[in-house]
Write a protein that holds these residues in place. Structure first.
Motif, PDB file in Angstrom:
ATOM      1  N   THR A  33       0.853  -1.197   0.000  1.00  0.00           N
ATOM      2  CA  THR A  33       0.000   0.000   0.000  1.00  0.00           C
ATOM      3  C   THR A  33       0.886   1.244   0.000  1.00  0.00           C
ATOM      4  O   THR A  33       1.897   1.277   0.695  1.00  0.00           O
ATOM      5  CB  THR A  33      -0.891  -0.004   1.268  1.00  0.00           C
ATOM      6  OG1 THR A  33      -1.645  -1.216   1.276  1.00  0.00           O
ATOM      7  CG2 THR A  33      -1.824   1.183   1.297  1.00  0.00           C
ATOM      8  N   ILE A  34       0.492   2.249  -0.761  1.00  0.00           N
ATOM      9  CA  ILE A  34       1.236   3.510  -0.825  1.00  0.00           C
ATOM     10  C   ILE A  34       0.269   4.685  -0.740  1.00  0.00           C
ATOM     11  O   ILE A  34      -0.691   4.755  -1.516  1.00  0.00           O
ATOM     12  CB  ILE A  34       2.028   3.614  -2.163  1.00  0.00           C
ATOM     13  CG1 ILE A  34       3.275   2.747  -2.141  1.00  0.00           C
ATOM     14  CG2 ILE A  34       2.396   5.056  -2.492  1.00  0.00           C
ATOM     15  CD1 ILE A  34       4.470   3.303  -1.392  1.00  0.00           C
ATOM     16  N   SER A  35       0.511   5.581   0.214  1.00  0.00           N
ATOM     17  CA  SER A  35      -0.296   6.813   0.217  1.00  0.00           C
ATOM     18  C   SER A  35       0.548   8.025  -0.194  1.00  0.00           C
ATOM     19  O   SER A  35      -0.009   9.064  -0.559  1.00  0.00           O
ATOM     20  CB  SER A  35      -0.961   7.040   1.582  1.00  0.00           C
ATOM     21  OG  SER A  35      -0.018   6.951   2.607  1.00  0.00           O
ATOM     22  N   THR A  50       9.143   5.654  -0.842  1.00  0.00           N
ATOM     23  CA  THR A  50       9.209   4.401  -0.085  1.00  0.00           C
ATOM     24  C   THR A  50      10.663   4.101   0.283  1.00  0.00           C
ATOM     25  O   THR A  50      11.525   4.953   0.134  1.00  0.00           O
ATOM     26  CB  THR A  50       8.541   3.246  -0.873  1.00  0.00           C
ATOM     27  OG1 THR A  50       8.516   2.085  -0.052  1.00  0.00           O
ATOM     28  CG2 THR A  50       9.241   2.943  -2.177  1.00  0.00           C
ATOM     29  N   GLY A  51      10.915   2.905   0.802  1.00  0.00           N
ATOM     30  CA  GLY A  51      12.286   2.586   1.216  1.00  0.00           C
ATOM     31  C   GLY A  51      12.463   1.114   1.544  1.00  0.00           C
ATOM     32  O   GLY A  51      11.543   0.311   1.344  1.00  0.00           O
ATOM     33  N   ASP A  52      13.649   0.799   2.097  1.00  0.00           N
ATOM     34  CA  ASP A  52      14.024  -0.614   2.226  1.00  0.00           C
ATOM     35  C   ASP A  52      13.373  -1.338   3.413  1.00  0.00           C
ATOM     36  O   ASP A  52      13.694  -2.482   3.689  1.00  0.00           O
ATOM     37  CB  ASP A  52      15.551  -0.767   2.271  1.00  0.00           C
ATOM     38  CG  ASP A  52      16.165  -0.019   3.430  1.00  0.00           C
ATOM     39  OD1 ASP A  52      15.397   0.473   4.294  1.00  0.00           O
ATOM     40  OD2 ASP A  52      17.409   0.093   3.466  1.00  0.00           O
ATOM     41  N   TRP A  53      12.447  -0.660   4.121  1.00  0.00           N
ATOM     42  CA  TRP A  53      11.652  -1.360   5.131  1.00  0.00           C
ATOM     43  C   TRP A  53      10.535  -2.179   4.458  1.00  0.00           C
ATOM     44  O   TRP A  53       9.870  -2.973   5.102  1.00  0.00           O
ATOM     45  CB  TRP A  53      11.043  -0.374   6.148  1.00  0.00           C
ATOM     46  CG  TRP A  53      10.193   0.697   5.518  1.00  0.00           C
ATOM     47  CD1 TRP A  53       8.846   0.646   5.311  1.00  0.00           C
ATOM     48  CD2 TRP A  53      10.621   1.966   5.022  1.00  0.00           C
ATOM     49  NE1 TRP A  53       8.417   1.799   4.691  1.00  0.00           N
ATOM     50  CE2 TRP A  53       9.478   2.627   4.516  1.00  0.00           C
ATOM     51  CE3 TRP A  53      11.862   2.615   4.953  1.00  0.00           C
ATOM     52  CZ2 TRP A  53       9.538   3.903   3.945  1.00  0.00           C
ATOM     53  CZ3 TRP A  53      11.914   3.873   4.385  1.00  0.00           C
ATOM     54  CH2 TRP A  53      10.772   4.513   3.888  1.00  0.00           C
ATOM     55  N   ASN A  54      10.368  -1.956   3.155  1.00  0.00           N
ATOM     56  CA  ASN A  54       9.386  -2.734   2.377  1.00  0.00           C
ATOM     57  C   ASN A  54      10.103  -3.697   1.449  1.00  0.00           C
ATOM     58  O   ASN A  54      11.098  -3.322   0.822  1.00  0.00           O
ATOM     59  CB  ASN A  54       8.530  -1.798   1.521  1.00  0.00           C
ATOM     60  CG  ASN A  54       7.705  -0.862   2.366  1.00  0.00           C
ATOM     61  OD1 ASN A  54       7.012  -1.300   3.261  1.00  0.00           O
ATOM     62  ND2 ASN A  54       7.813   0.423   2.098  1.00  0.00           N
ATOM     63  N   GLU A  55       9.579  -4.905   1.331  1.00  0.00           N
ATOM     64  CA  GLU A  55      10.184  -5.876   0.415  1.00  0.00           C
ATOM     65  C   GLU A  55       9.951  -5.481  -1.041  1.00  0.00           C
ATOM     66  O   GLU A  55      10.782  -5.741  -1.912  1.00  0.00           O
ATOM     67  CB  GLU A  55       9.629  -7.266   0.724  1.00  0.00           C
ATOM     68  CG  GLU A  55      10.092  -7.734   2.096  1.00  0.00           C
ATOM     69  CD  GLU A  55       9.237  -8.835   2.711  1.00  0.00           C
ATOM     70  OE1 GLU A  55       9.362  -9.047   3.923  1.00  0.00           O
ATOM     71  OE2 GLU A  55       8.457  -9.470   1.985  1.00  0.00           O
ATOM     72  N   SER A  56       8.834  -4.833  -1.305  1.00  0.00           N
ATOM     73  CA  SER A  56       8.509  -4.423  -2.676  1.00  0.00           C
ATOM     74  C   SER A  56       9.558  -3.452  -3.231  1.00  0.00           C
ATOM     75  O   SER A  56       9.815  -3.424  -4.444  1.00  0.00           O
ATOM     76  CB  SER A  56       7.148  -3.724  -2.712  1.00  0.00           C
ATOM     77  OG  SER A  56       6.166  -4.518  -2.113  1.00  0.00           O
ATOM     78  N   GLN A  81      -4.903  -4.055   5.455  1.00  0.00           N
ATOM     79  CA  GLN A  81      -4.276  -5.367   5.734  1.00  0.00           C
ATOM     80  C   GLN A  81      -3.025  -5.561   4.877  1.00  0.00           C
ATOM     81  O   GLN A  81      -1.986  -6.027   5.355  1.00  0.00           O
ATOM     82  CB  GLN A  81      -5.284  -6.494   5.459  1.00  0.00           C
ATOM     83  CG  GLN A  81      -6.385  -6.579   6.500  1.00  0.00           C
ATOM     84  CD  GLN A  81      -7.542  -7.477   6.070  1.00  0.00           C
ATOM     85  OE1 GLN A  81      -7.789  -7.679   4.885  1.00  0.00           O
ATOM     86  NE2 GLN A  81      -8.249  -8.016   7.036  1.00  0.00           N
ATOM     87  N   ILE A  82      -3.105  -5.172   3.613  1.00  0.00           N
ATOM     88  CA  ILE A  82      -1.969  -5.313   2.687  1.00  0.00           C
ATOM     89  C   ILE A  82      -0.797  -4.445   3.136  1.00  0.00           C
ATOM     90  O   ILE A  82       0.365  -4.839   3.041  1.00  0.00           O
ATOM     91  CB  ILE A  82      -2.422  -4.926   1.248  1.00  0.00           C
ATOM     92  CG1 ILE A  82      -3.348  -6.003   0.690  1.00  0.00           C
ATOM     93  CG2 ILE A  82      -1.225  -4.693   0.330  1.00  0.00           C
ATOM     94  CD1 ILE A  82      -4.160  -5.561  -0.522  1.00  0.00           C
ATOM     95  N   GLY A  83      -1.124  -3.271   3.653  1.00  0.00           N
ATOM     96  CA  GLY A  83      -0.104  -2.318   4.072  1.00  0.00           C
ATOM     97  C   GLY A  83       0.440  -2.563   5.469  1.00  0.00           C
ATOM     98  O   GLY A  83       1.296  -1.815   5.942  1.00  0.00           O
TER      99      GLY A  83
HETATM  100  C1  LIG Z   1      -2.637   3.228   4.479  1.00  0.00           C
HETATM  101  C2  LIG Z   1      -1.189   2.870   4.304  1.00  0.00           C
HETATM  102  C3  LIG Z   1      -0.367   3.702   3.559  1.00  0.00           C
HETATM  103  C4  LIG Z   1       0.991   3.393   3.366  1.00  0.00           C
HETATM  104  N1  LIG Z   1       1.759   4.237   2.626  1.00  0.00           N
HETATM  105  C5  LIG Z   1       3.076   3.973   2.471  1.00  0.00           C
HETATM  106  C6  LIG Z   1       3.895   4.840   1.710  1.00  0.00           C
HETATM  107  O1  LIG Z   1       3.443   5.836   1.141  1.00  0.00           O
HETATM  108  N2  LIG Z   1       5.210   4.516   1.586  1.00  0.00           N
HETATM  109  C7  LIG Z   1       5.748   3.414   2.175  1.00  0.00           C
HETATM  110  O2  LIG Z   1       6.952   3.168   2.018  1.00  0.00           O
HETATM  111  N3  LIG Z   1       4.992   2.554   2.892  1.00  0.00           N
HETATM  112  C8  LIG Z   1       3.668   2.807   3.047  1.00  0.00           C
HETATM  113  N4  LIG Z   1       2.888   1.939   3.764  1.00  0.00           N
HETATM  114  C9  LIG Z   1       3.509   0.746   4.368  1.00  0.00           C
HETATM  115  C10 LIG Z   1       3.656  -0.442   3.389  1.00  0.00           C
HETATM  116  O3  LIG Z   1       2.498  -0.646   2.619  1.00  0.00           O
HETATM  117  C11 LIG Z   1       3.957  -1.688   4.223  1.00  0.00           C
HETATM  118  O4  LIG Z   1       5.236  -1.583   4.827  1.00  0.00           O
HETATM  119  C12 LIG Z   1       3.825  -3.009   3.474  1.00  0.00           C
HETATM  120  O5  LIG Z   1       3.585  -3.986   4.445  1.00  0.00           O
HETATM  121  C13 LIG Z   1       5.042  -3.388   2.636  1.00  0.00           C
HETATM  122  O6  LIG Z   1       4.848  -4.647   2.076  1.00  0.00           O
HETATM  123  P1  LIG Z   1       6.065  -5.528   1.511  1.00  0.00           P
HETATM  124  O7  LIG Z   1       7.116  -5.590   2.606  1.00  0.00           O
HETATM  125  O8  LIG Z   1       5.452  -6.872   1.223  1.00  0.00           O
HETATM  126  O9  LIG Z   1       6.588  -4.824   0.305  1.00  0.00           O
HETATM  127  C14 LIG Z   1       1.534   2.212   3.954  1.00  0.00           C
HETATM  128  C15 LIG Z   1       0.708   1.363   4.698  1.00  0.00           C
HETATM  129  C16 LIG Z   1      -0.639   1.682   4.875  1.00  0.00           C
HETATM  130  C17 LIG Z   1      -1.514   0.764   5.668  1.00  0.00           C
END
Ligand SMILES: Cc1cc2nc3c(=O)[nH]c(=O)nc-3n(C[C@H](O)[C@H](O)[C@H](O)COP(=O)(O)O)c2cc1C
Length: 183
Positions: A33-35, A50-56, A81-83
């Motif tokens: 999820t990205i806002s 975004t950044g390296d805390w996400n696997e995507s 849930q996805i985010g």
């Molecule tokens: C409503 C919402 C908005 C989010 N927006 C962002 C965002 O703009 N940038 C970001 O890096 N993560 C954002 N996140 C967090 C990622 O979606 C989250 O870390 C996600 O679990 C990454 O999945 P992955 O590790 O499978 O790639 C958001 C989460 C939520 C619930």
């Protein structure tokens, strides 16, 4: 979903909709999820932060592509849930009963429940600020979907749907790009 005119692709993003970003790392599909997103021009180029805390994130850097999907307000629970989960912990498409479909150009899948999906390629990465800049290649639209309202995040765990609609096209004149009209 059916293919739509790329000239109006930016109109799905311009109001600051929360997005679902799909990827494929060569073995597995994932979605986040990205806002934090911004339209940069009419081409369209769209930036996300975004950044390296996400696997995507690493998958996007490696594969240089993703699909930017625009979920509707009735999908809010799944979007949260996805985010709040990681692709290595589970198959998010399975866990959250999220249908997917093959894209035309990209390996990353489409989410056909969404209002629109933009198949994108990565054009630039501004490392200092974690900004990924995509060029939209192909637009998919779900014009028959009853719920047309997109999700807006306040950033404090609350969200709102689109509200009042007003057509100011006449007043906008030349500032409405040719072929962008959608609503
Ligand atoms: C409503 C919402 C908005 C989010 N927006 C962002 C965002 O703009 N940038 C970001 O890096 N993560 C954002 N996140 C967090 C990622 O979606 C989250 O870390 C996600 O679990 C990454 O999945 P992955 O590790 O499978 O790639 C958001 C989460 C939520 C619930």
């Amino acid at each position: 979903m059916q293919e739509g005119r790329i000239e109006r692709a930016f109109t799905y993003f311009e109001s600051g909709a929360v997005l679902l970003v799909t990827t494929n790392d060569g073995t597995k599909d994932n979605v986040m999820t990205i806002s934090w997103q911004m339209v940069l021009d009419f081409v369209p180029h769209i930036a996300i932060s975004t950044g390296d805390w996400n696997e995507s994130f690493q998958t996007i850097l490696d594969k240089k592509e993703c699909c930017l999907c625009v979920p509707t307000f009735d999908m809010l629970e799944k979007v949260v849930q996805i985010g709040t989960s990681h692709g290595s912990e589970c198959d998010k498409f399975e866990r959250f009963s999220l249908p997917k479909a093959k894209a035309k150009i990209n390996k990353a899948p489409l989410i056909p429940d969404c209002l629109a999906v933009l198949e994108c390629k990565l054009e630039d990465y501004v490392e200092e600020h974690g900004i990924l800049i995509f060029k939209g290649l192909l637009l998919w639209e779900n014009t028959k979907k009853k719920e047309q309202r997109v999700i807006h995040a306040n950033g404090d765990g609350t969200f709102f749907a689109d509200g009042e609609f007003r057509n100011m096209r006449k007043e906008m004149g030349q500032w409405v790009p040719k072929g962008s009209e959608r609503l």
